[in-house]
Design a protein around this motif. Structure first.
Motif, PDB file in Angstrom:
ATOM      1  N   GLY A 156       0.795  -1.219   0.000  1.00 35.52           N
ATOM      2  CA  GLY A 156       0.000   0.000   0.000  1.00 35.52           C
ATOM      3  C   GLY A 156       0.828   1.270   0.000  1.00 35.52           C
ATOM      4  N   SER A 200       0.107   5.020  -5.159  1.00 38.71           N
ATOM      5  CA  SER A 200      -0.217   4.494  -3.840  1.00 38.71           C
ATOM      6  C   SER A 200      -1.172   5.407  -3.093  1.00 38.71           C
ATOM      7  CB  SER A 200       1.057   4.328  -3.017  1.00 38.71           C
ATOM      8  OG  SER A 200       1.706   5.587  -2.872  1.00 38.71           O
ATOM      9  N   ASN A 234      -5.379  -3.099  -1.459  1.00 35.03           N
ATOM     10  CA  ASN A 234      -4.303  -3.074  -0.474  1.00 35.03           C
ATOM     11  C   ASN A 234      -4.551  -4.047   0.678  1.00 35.03           C
ATOM     12  OD1 ASN A 234      -2.820  -1.172  -1.927  1.00 35.03           O
ATOM     13  ND2 ASN A 234      -3.756   0.565  -0.856  1.00 35.03           N
ATOM     14  N   SER A 293      -2.888  -6.903  -0.551  1.00 29.64           N
ATOM     15  CA  SER A 293      -1.528  -6.639  -1.056  1.00 29.64           C
ATOM     16  C   SER A 293      -1.399  -7.106  -2.506  1.00 29.64           C
ATOM     17  CB  SER A 293      -0.487  -7.350  -0.188  1.00 29.64           C
ATOM     18  OG  SER A 293      -0.464  -6.795   1.109  1.00 29.64           O
TER      19      SER A 293
END
Length: 122
Positions: A29, A52, A73, A76
């Motif tokens: 993230g 991001s 996120n 992941s």
């Protein structure tokens, strides 16, 4: 620290695939993530990236309207939805992660994943 790309395969022209780039050993993230591809006999080409901070997306002109990058996120993982595939999309697709999407756009990344083969053929 690892990036794992997956989801490639053999698909007919006009078909679709979903490529995944899963991270382990670091917090994805915090990073922009990009997808790249390398066709036989050609240099590696930047395809798309996602920032991001705000999830802003960027695409090379040749895939705009056909490819969509997204990220989860919590998992992941960054995805590349590839639609309306053409034989010219045939390549090994790689993912990379970097603090800056601008570095990714010029082919620089802190972390690289191994490739996943996408073959578009009838």
């Amino acid at each position: 620290v690892q990036l794992q790309a997956s989801g490639g395969g053999l698909v007919q022209p006009g078909g679709s695939l979903t490529l995944s780039c899963a991270a382990s050993g670091f917090t994805l993230g915090y990073y922009a993530v990009g997808w790249f591809r390398q066709a036989p006999g050609k240099e590696r080409e930047w395809v798309s990236c996602i920032s991001s901070s705000d999830g802003k997306t960027y695409y090379v002109d040749s895939v705009k309207g056909r490819f969509t990058i997204s990220r989860d996120n919590t998992k992941s993982t960054v995805y590349l939805q590839v639609n309306s595939l053409k034989p010219t999309d045939t390549a090994v697709y790689y993912c990379g992660a970097d603090r800056s999407p601008y570095r990714l756009r010029v082919g620089i990344a802190d972390y690289w994943g191994q490739g996943t083969q996408v073959t578009v053929s009838s």
